[in-house]
Design an enzyme around this catalytic site. Structure first.
Site, mmCIF file in Angstrom:
data_model
loop_
_atom_site.group_PDB
_atom_site.id
_atom_site.type_symbol
_atom_site.label_atom_id
_atom_site.label_comp_id
_atom_site.label_asym_id
_atom_site.label_seq_id
_atom_site.Cartn_x
_atom_site.Cartn_y
_atom_site.Cartn_z
ATOM 1 N N ASP A 21 17.456 9.338 27.762
ATOM 2 C CA ASP A 21 16.651 8.953 28.746
ATOM 3 C C ASP A 21 16.919 9.971 29.777
ATOM 4 O OD1 ASP A 21 18.953 8.147 30.162
ATOM 5 O OD2 ASP A 21 18.509 5.864 29.618
ATOM 6 N N ALA A 22 16.190 9.580 31.145
ATOM 7 C CA ALA A 22 16.512 10.479 32.294
ATOM 8 C C ALA A 22 18.009 10.706 32.952
ATOM 9 C CB ALA A 22 15.589 10.094 33.464
#
Length: 136
Positions: A21-22
């Site tokens: 994810d980020a």
């Protein structure tokens, strides 16, 4: 008499950017993809590929149930060991215990159930005998 521990198969993989994810942490659902890859390679270790089973034996495996417990995050560039242990088998189903490790750290663990179905109709069918005799 005690029950024997199931044989453990290990598959190594690297965590890539696309898996995270980020924040650089593996997205939780991607553990299921890692577990799937490991089961595929477990099957290949017995001399059977998914494609060969579908084309030559007319069977495919579908996931019927999963349960995963997440303990620690896997991160970008981690080298993971994904384990596969066959827990139960019947004429139509297989149950597995799987784990994701980073060195000595257990990151995630779960159980997976798969069923054998006809490649053409997706109806339940017996696991081909040549497969059952090879997988223990």
């Amino acid at each position: 008499m005690t029950e024997a521990e199931p044989a453990v198969f290990r598959f190594q993989l690297r965590v890539y950017w696309e898996d995270t994810d980020a924040g650089g942490v593996v997205f939780y659902a991607n553990h299921l993809k890692f577990f799937e890859r490991a089961r595929t390679e477990w099957l290949r270790s017995f001399g059977h590929s998914q494609e060969q089973i579908r084309n030559d034996l007319g069977a495919i495996f579908i996931v019927t149930d999963t349960s995963v417990r997440y303990l620690l995050p896997a991160r970008l560039d981690d080298q993971l060991d994904i384990t596969v242990s066959l827990l139960r088998r019947s004429y139509t189903r297989l149950s597995f215990a799987q784990q994701a490790w980073r060195g000595a750290e257990l990151l995630a663990e779960g159980t997976m159930g798969v069923a054998c179905v006809s490649a053409g109709t997706f109806r339940p069918r017996a696991i081909p005998n040549e497969l059952l005799k090879n997988i223990g």
